[in-house]
Write a protein that holds these residues in place. Structure first.
Motif, PDB file in Angstrom:
ATOM      1  N   PHE B  94     -13.962  12.533 -75.703  1.00 45.79           N
ATOM      2  CA  PHE B  94     -14.248  12.811 -74.290  1.00 45.79           C
ATOM      3  C   PHE B  94     -14.137  11.559 -73.428  1.00 45.79           C
ATOM      4  O   PHE B  94     -13.620  11.619 -72.310  1.00 45.79           O
ATOM      5  CB  PHE B  94     -15.625  13.463 -74.120  1.00 45.79           C
ATOM      6  N   LYS B  96     -12.196   9.068 -73.955  1.00 44.87           N
ATOM      7  CA  LYS B  96     -10.764   8.779 -73.787  1.00 44.87           C
ATOM      8  C   LYS B  96     -10.145   9.688 -72.736  1.00 44.87           C
ATOM      9  O   LYS B  96      -9.199   9.300 -72.047  1.00 44.87           O
ATOM     10  CB  LYS B  96     -10.037   8.955 -75.122  1.00 44.87           C
ATOM     11  N   SER B  97     -10.642  10.911 -72.639  1.00 45.14           N
ATOM     12  CA  SER B  97     -10.078  11.854 -71.668  1.00 45.14           C
ATOM     13  C   SER B  97     -10.509  11.496 -70.246  1.00 45.14           C
ATOM     14  O   SER B  97      -9.936  11.990 -69.283  1.00 45.14           O
ATOM     15  CB  SER B  97     -10.533  13.276 -71.988  1.00 45.14           C
ATOM     16  N   GLN B  98     -11.504  10.620 -70.122  1.00 47.83           N
ATOM     17  CA  GLN B  98     -12.031  10.195 -68.813  1.00 47.83           C
ATOM     18  C   GLN B  98     -12.375  11.374 -67.918  1.00 47.83           C
ATOM     19  O   GLN B  98     -12.232  11.306 -66.702  1.00 47.83           O
ATOM     20  CB  GLN B  98     -11.023   9.283 -68.112  1.00 47.83           C
ATOM     21  N   SER B  99     -12.814  12.467 -68.547  1.00 54.00           N
ATOM     22  CA  SER B  99     -13.110  13.659 -67.754  1.00 54.00           C
ATOM     23  C   SER B  99     -14.602  13.886 -67.580  1.00 54.00           C
ATOM     24  O   SER B  99     -15.009  14.828 -66.923  1.00 54.00           O
ATOM     25  CB  SER B  99     -12.464  14.886 -68.418  1.00 54.00           C
TER      26      SER B  99
END
Lengths: 200, 200
Positions: B94, B96-99
């Motif tokens: 999560f 890494k997804s920067q979301s």
């Protein structure tokens, strides 16, 4: 978020292994954190001790623990047939197949213009010495079926002309268990050219 | 032919890693013999030091090097939203997804009847403490979309009823870049049920 340093270090190490990409390396590293402490210590030691306990057979170039490998020392092998392979793992593959009972010679590579590897960089000095000294009647060229392997085989075949040995090459053809429609055109061509009479 | 002991030991270790079968382990081990001695030493040390330098964040259960992880210490995160995941690697995914900019809580597993893991085996004591102490307004259940993850999410949702928090679950649906005809029936069903008005 940055990875923790200890994890990142391990990921970097794992990424250096063939066919392990960044994603796989991450997955493996996180799995290793969950492993038992003793298992990790065994793993660590296995890597540390790898190089120190493995040498090259002074005769054939295969990995071994002593001066000569077990195959070169085995009295029951057919001493008249020599299979030339590029890598130690190729010897392992043939031994596992139990289809060959002769001797091996490991070149430790293949001629490669892209990697700058020439014929003289290969383990060939002892090869020519063996051809002169041992009673070898057939040499089987078992380098890989790719550009580098083919180049090496052709070059070797030329070099072997002056020795009184029969030189053969592994057959090309369909893979067992493979499917015709998944086989590349070049292999189909080779399989057709190399077709054999049933019953032979 | 038997593998050399040093190689076999390494193959055994590598085989314990997830998705590394016997064949892959062999290939990796032989590749490692060809690696530089220093690289192998670094590799060995990275594994040896892995456990000793990594702890669990006393607040959220994520891996960290100190007492608290960098996310729990980060003043810029949204302290009102808590995402509950099963494993540390889910946090990494999560991040890494920067979301997501809220906080996490790592259960360190999922309820599993087959593995004999019950709800109380999970990292939930601190979770309930956080829900009581921190100003959390929404809990996002982000366990895996499989039997164990679903069971855990349902069980958690029940347990969270008595807290004054909004409980949500990650959406199911098509994978980005995926193809309809390669998507399983259950996911198609979920994607259909969860369909959204364009423009929302």
């Amino acid at each position: 978020m940055e990875e923790l340093k200890a994890i990142q270090t391990l990921i970097d190490c794992l990424s250096k292994l063939p066919s392990i990409g960044k994603k796989s390396a991450e997955r493996l590293a996180y799995a290793m954190i969950d492993m038992d402490e003793n298992e990790l210590l065994d793993f660590s030691n296995a890597i540390k001790n790898l190089k120190s306990s493995i040498h090259r057979c002074s005769n054939c170039g295969m990995y071994c623990e002593g001066e000569l490998c077990s195959i070169c020392q085995d009295e029951n092998r057919d001493k008249n047939t020599l299979m030339i392979v590029s890598y130690p793992k190729d010897v392992v593959a043939f031994e596992k197949s139990q289809s060959f009972n002769g001797l091996y010679h490991v070149l430790n590579g293949a001629i490669s213009t892209s990697k700058g590897i020439s014929f003289d960089d290969l383990n060939v000095t002892t090869l020519f010495k063996r051809l002169a000294d041992e009673n070898i009647k057939e040499v089987i060229l078992a380098t890989n079926p790719n550009v580098d392997g083919e180049t090496t085989a052709i070059y070797l075949a030329k070099k072997l002309e002056k020795y009184n040995v029969k030189v053969t090459r592994l057959a090309y053809g369909l893979q067992m268990g493979g499917a015709l429609d998944y086989t590349d055109a070049l292999t189909l061509n080779k399989a057709l050219q190399g077709r054999q009479k049933i019953g032979d």
